[in-house]
Scaffold this active site. Structure first.
Site, PDB file in Angstrom:
ATOM      1  N   TYR A 121      49.344 -44.203  -5.299  1.00 50.22           N
ATOM      2  CA  TYR A 121      48.486 -43.192  -5.931  1.00 50.22           C
ATOM      3  C   TYR A 121      47.123 -43.807  -6.269  1.00 50.22           C
ATOM      4  O   TYR A 121      46.068 -43.262  -5.953  1.00 50.22           O
ATOM      5  CB  TYR A 121      49.183 -42.684  -7.197  1.00 50.22           C
ATOM      6  CG  TYR A 121      48.385 -41.675  -7.978  1.00 50.22           C
ATOM      7  CD1 TYR A 121      47.615 -42.061  -9.062  1.00 50.22           C
ATOM      8  CD2 TYR A 121      48.407 -40.328  -7.636  1.00 50.22           C
ATOM      9  CE1 TYR A 121      46.885 -41.132  -9.786  1.00 50.22           C
ATOM     10  CE2 TYR A 121      47.678 -39.398  -8.349  1.00 50.22           C
ATOM     11  CZ  TYR A 121      46.922 -39.806  -9.424  1.00 50.22           C
ATOM     12  OH  TYR A 121      46.188 -38.891 -10.135  1.00 50.22           O
ATOM     13  N   LYS A 146      37.599   0.353 -13.350  1.00 51.61           N
ATOM     14  CA  LYS A 146      37.927  -0.986 -13.849  1.00 51.61           C
ATOM     15  C   LYS A 146      38.806  -1.631 -12.781  1.00 51.61           C
ATOM     16  O   LYS A 146      39.939  -1.206 -12.550  1.00 51.61           O
ATOM     17  CB  LYS A 146      38.671  -0.881 -15.171  1.00 51.61           C
ATOM     18  CG  LYS A 146      39.006  -2.226 -15.771  1.00 51.61           C
ATOM     19  CD  LYS A 146      39.522  -2.061 -17.181  1.00 51.61           C
ATOM     20  CE  LYS A 146      39.699  -3.392 -17.881  1.00 51.61           C
ATOM     21  NZ  LYS A 146      40.610  -4.313 -17.232  1.00 51.61           N
ATOM     22  N   LYS A 160      29.786   2.015 -20.177  1.00 51.74           N
ATOM     23  CA  LYS A 160      28.810   1.098 -20.770  1.00 51.74           C
ATOM     24  C   LYS A 160      27.593   1.894 -21.222  1.00 51.74           C
ATOM     25  O   LYS A 160      27.131   2.778 -20.472  1.00 51.74           O
ATOM     26  CB  LYS A 160      28.364   0.050 -19.740  1.00 51.74           C
ATOM     27  CG  LYS A 160      29.506  -0.818 -19.249  1.00 51.74           C
ATOM     28  CD  LYS A 160      29.135  -1.671 -18.047  1.00 51.74           C
ATOM     29  CE  LYS A 160      30.386  -2.385 -17.542  1.00 51.74           C
ATOM     30  NZ  LYS A 160      30.206  -3.013 -16.240  1.00 51.74           N
TER      31      LYS A 160
HETATM   32  S1  IVH Z   1      32.367  -5.197 -17.732  1.00 53.63           S
HETATM   33  C1  IVH Z   1      31.395  -7.943 -21.610  1.00 53.63           C
HETATM   34  N1  IVH Z   1      33.133  -3.756 -15.728  1.00 53.63           N
HETATM   35  O1  IVH Z   1      37.942  -6.164 -17.135  1.00 53.63           O
HETATM   36  C2  IVH Z   1      32.497  -7.633 -20.665  1.00 53.63           C
HETATM   37  N2  IVH Z   1      34.626  -5.416 -16.514  1.00 53.63           N
HETATM   38  O2  IVH Z   1      39.289  -6.140 -19.691  1.00 53.63           O
HETATM   39  C3  IVH Z   1      31.935  -7.036 -19.431  1.00 53.63           C
HETATM   40  N3  IVH Z   1      36.687  -5.595 -15.232  1.00 53.63           N
HETATM   41  O3  IVH Z   1      36.959  -9.365 -18.106  1.00 53.63           O
HETATM   42  C4  IVH Z   1      32.978  -6.600 -18.491  1.00 53.63           C
HETATM   43  N4  IVH Z   1      36.238  -4.006 -13.779  1.00 53.63           N
HETATM   44  O4  IVH Z   1      37.357  -8.931 -15.622  1.00 53.63           O
HETATM   45  C5  IVH Z   1      33.469  -4.743 -16.559  1.00 53.63           C
HETATM   46  N5  IVH Z   1      33.670  -2.428 -13.916  1.00 53.63           N
HETATM   47  C6  IVH Z   1      33.978  -3.398 -14.738  1.00 53.63           C
HETATM   48  C7  IVH Z   1      35.200  -4.089 -14.634  1.00 53.63           C
HETATM   49  C8  IVH Z   1      35.492  -5.089 -15.550  1.00 53.63           C
HETATM   50  C9  IVH Z   1      37.126  -4.918 -14.153  1.00 53.63           C
HETATM   51  C10 IVH Z   1      37.460  -6.631 -15.918  1.00 53.63           C
HETATM   52  C11 IVH Z   1      36.675  -7.882 -16.237  1.00 53.63           C
HETATM   53  C12 IVH Z   1      36.810  -8.033 -17.719  1.00 53.63           C
HETATM   54  C13 IVH Z   1      38.047  -7.262 -18.008  1.00 53.63           C
HETATM   55  C14 IVH Z   1      38.108  -6.803 -19.432  1.00 53.63           C
END
Ligand code: IVH
Length: 716
Positions: free
Chosen positions: A57, A137, A309
């Site tokens: 190793y 999402k 958002k």
């Molecule tokens: S915005 C400040 N947009 O969901 C956080 N997240 O449960 C901004 N995710 O860690 C995240 N699709 O991995 C955002 N359209 C989307 C998303 C998304 C999937 C995931 C991301 C995040 C997690 C939170």
């Protein structure tokens, strides 16, 4: 495995000398060495089944180092020389995110979403309709891509939000991730989700099965497993995709709105989700949610909800963040996935706080693509068909062994038993009798008033509690001692070598004598024993928040531990404050409650832990072994004039809500207290300020009005 070990040993001896290697050969060699060292690490650290001698190793590592010294530009991102004794899961280098990668809070129904919209408007003091973006999402894993002068320089997974894994080499293998972008700000971190389509996932599983390789439970696992490969050539063969939906550090704003920023990312060459829409208020958000839900089955990739958002980026900035989630966004989850199966048994697990948790052992069943054979039953009331407050749930139906039960899972959370079909109850099934004694140590298990959970009263006498506490103590976010994981803790506890955290720091002096005892055990060689003692020594100097989190005090999670550490700065100041707060009133108690994220229940739990004689003595034995590093105050903005100061807001604020003012002050490193005392540094008094402003005058505390306050924080 054995064959591989032999071939590794052979390679080490019959190779081209480093000074005779060409650049091309060196690149190949570094790749091979990275793979072989990773394989050896996996055998050694994870499976505790070393496949090569220490000398072989070391020779691999030395050769790797010698090649890197001669060809520094060929050093790999996953270079073994960067991984000092790292376990394979830690085989990636670490990248500290310039801007934290957070998660989202969840809404499960229309009511939750309404509450979100109201809280946004309340916080901002706005009555008018707010515009939000709504987009799917994606059920994958988040990734942060850093571009400097248009070139991709690094890619990191989210990790714990502060630090992620360096997966740059792997990200370069993903077609949707451009290596170069034109017309972007000098620094641009693009954030989004890596995922795998349904079709690619199925084809991958077929290929894997044909080769006798690992198959994946769902596309998300497949995407994670494919991105987090120490060998990026494996990632190359796995069809990963990427949707961009956000950003981290940027040297110039992308746009003024979320929609504008997404359009800009698209024009830079990133894929963004075509179902992203702008919605004016709640009704439009819900309409788009339902539209996305209807298309879910035909999208060709997994989504688990809709993310909303706030569109106006200036408002996003004002709304800012709670400890782990933004105030300006929320995930509206789709209803959970369901399946029915037989309940085979109910086991009781004892956790580190003594909680007796009932676990359903199930006839394995697929729920939303994942095979489930265990699910939580929450607590004894839940099994009996009652809520914690005594009202009926499930129409009062209890759950019995042998029952036909409905299981559901939402996202990553532990599956739950939701319902029971009385029509299929076997004859003779008996109501479940929840134990009133701990199944591990036999101590009485009691329920305190208002507590839904029955707890073992055995404390550290209870082996289950002691072991769980120790496992928590060595866990990744606590002491994170390399080579001392759950399995080793159980082994050492069984042998009576460690009973409490402090014992870990005496292991070497008590048992390391010639390391005979450790060496003689199965799975422990001299090298692993030596490494373990070194790893323990390394953790004698440790950040305050890790110590506090590691103690496993009920309700004190990782985030709270950090906030508490930042609030008190030093361990000694914190302990003194806990002693002072023991009376549950007075300035020290108020001060503890004033910490963002510390409620009454957590505060009680903290002071109780330090007030209990046995627990306190155990903590002190540990602390004597350590050098606890003080915590830095959480100042993110440079040059904050209020960092470390204690502020009190009183009277009406006219241009900013009280919640916003408090959050801004805390983000700039100040503490916000509810009452004025000699410890107050600054009072911000709006119209109608009464006794607090008067007291500030009497004590000679500096007092300013709202304009003064706005002037003070402007531009920060
Ligand atoms: S915005 C400040 N947009 O969901 C956080 N997240 O449960 C901004 N995710 O860690 C995240 N699709 O991995 C955002 N359209 C989307 C998303 C998304 C999937 C995931 C991301 C995040 C997690 C939170």
């Amino acid at each position: 495995m054995t064959a591989r070990a032999q071939s590794l040993g052979g390679d080490v001896t019959g190779e081209t000398p480093v000074d005779q290697l060409s650049g091309r050969e060196a690149r190949g060699e570094l790749e091979r060495l990275a793979q072989e060292i990773a394989a050896a690490n996996a055998a050694y650290h994870t499976r505790d089944a070393p496949e090569m001698s220490d000398a072989a190793y070391d020779a691999l590592k030395q050769r790797n180092q010698a090649i890197e010294a001669r060809f520094p530009h060929l050093k790999r991102d996953d270079s073994p020389s960067e991984q000092v004794g790292a376990a394979p899961a830690e085989g990636f280098g670490k990248i500290r995110h310039a801007v934290r990668m957070l998660s989202l809070s969840n809404a499960f129904d229309e009511g939750d979403l309404r509450e979100f919209d109201e809280s946004v408007r309340r916080y901002l003091g706005v009555e008018a309709t707010i515009a939000y973006t709504a987009e799917p999402k994606i059920d994958g894993l988040s990734l942060s891509l850093r571009y400097e002068s248009g070139a991709l320089v690094s890619a990191a997974t989210r990790g714990d939000g502060e630090t992620g894994e360096n997966v740059t080499a792997n990200a370069r293998e993903v077609d949707d991730i451009p290596e170069r972008i034109e017309g972007a700000p000098g620094v641009l971190e693009v954030r989004g989700e890596v995922y795998m389509s349904h079709a690619d996932f199925e084809a991958l599983n077929v290929r894997q099965a044909e080769r006798g390789g690992k198959t994946f439970a769902n596309p998300r696992n497949a995407a994670a497993g494919s991105l987090r490969q120490l060998d990026a050539t494996i990632t190359r063969d796995r069809p990963l995709r990427f949707f961009a939906y956000g950003w981290g550090e940027v040297s110039a704003p992308l746009a003024e709105t979320q929609m504008g920023a997404i359009a800009r990312l698209e024009s830079l060459g990133f894929r963004t989700n075509p179902l992203t829409r702008l919605c004016a208020g709640l009704d439009e958000m819900l309409a788009h949610y339902h539209a996305i839900e209807e298309q879910r089955a035909t999208l060709g990739y997994d989504i688990d909800g809709v993310v909303y958002k706030v569109d106006d980026l200036a408002l996003q900035k004002r709304l800012g963040f709670r400890s782990t989630t933004p105030r300006w966004a929320i995930a509206h989850k789709f209803p959970a996935e369901l399946a029915w199966t037989r309940l085979l048994a109910i086991d009781i697990q004892v956790g580190r706080t003594g909680a007796l948790s009932p676990v359903a052992r199930l006839q394995p069943v697929t729920v939303g693509g994942v095979v489930v054979s265990n699910a939580t039953l929450h607590n004894e009331d839940y099994i009996a068909g009652r809520s914690n407050t005594g009202e009926e749930i499930r129409g009062g139906k209890d759950i019995r062994v042998g029952d036909w039960v409905q299981v559901y899972r939402a996202g990553d959370v532990i599956p739950k038993v939701a319902d029971v079909d009385l029509g299929k109850r076997p004859e003779g099934a008996e109501p479940f009798v929840f134990p009133d004694h701990c199944p591990e140590c036999g101590s009485a298990a009691i329920r305190e008033e208002g507590d839904a959970v029955r707890r073992c009263t055995g404390g550290l006498v209870c082996p289950a509690q002691a072991v769980e506490k120790l496992k928590h103590f060595v866990s990744r976010k606590a002491f994170d001692i390399e080579g001392l994981g759950a399995k080793q803790v159980e082994q050492f506890y069984r042998d009576g070598w460690i009973r409490e955290p402090a014992d870990i720091f005496h292991l070497q002096e008590r048992y390391g004598e010639g390391m005979q005892q450790l060496r003689n055990r199965e799975g422990w060689g001299e090298k692993s024993a030596r490494n373990l003692f070194e790893a323990i020594e390394e953790k004698r100097r440790i950040p305050f928040e890790r110590v506090l989190f590691g103690l496993g005090i009920r309700h004190v999670g990782e985030v709270a531990a950090r906030l508490i550490a930042q609030h008190y700065g030093t361990w000694d100041a914190f302990v003194a404050a806990m002693d002072e707060a023991r009376v549950l009133e007075g300035p020290a108690w108020e001060d503890l409650l004033a910490i963002d994220g510390v409620g009454r229940v957590m505060a009680m739990s903290l002071v109780t832990a330090f007030a209990q004689e046995a627990e306190r003595a155990s903590i002190e034995r540990l602390v004597r072994e350590l050098e606890i590093e003080p915590a830095e105050p959480p100042v993110r903005a440079e040059g904050s004039p209020i960092a470390g100061k204690t502020l009190v807001f009183t009277g009406t604020m006219e241009r900013m809500t009280r919640a916003e003012a408090k959050a801004r002050a805390e983000a700039l490193g100040a503490k916000v207290a509810g009452s004025v005392s000699a410890r107050t540094d600054l009072v911000i008094a709006g119209p109608g300020a009464g006794s607090k402003a008067k007291k500030a005058m009497e004590l000679g505390v500096e007092t300013i009005d709202e304009d003064g306050w706005l002037g003070m924080i402007e531009g920060l």
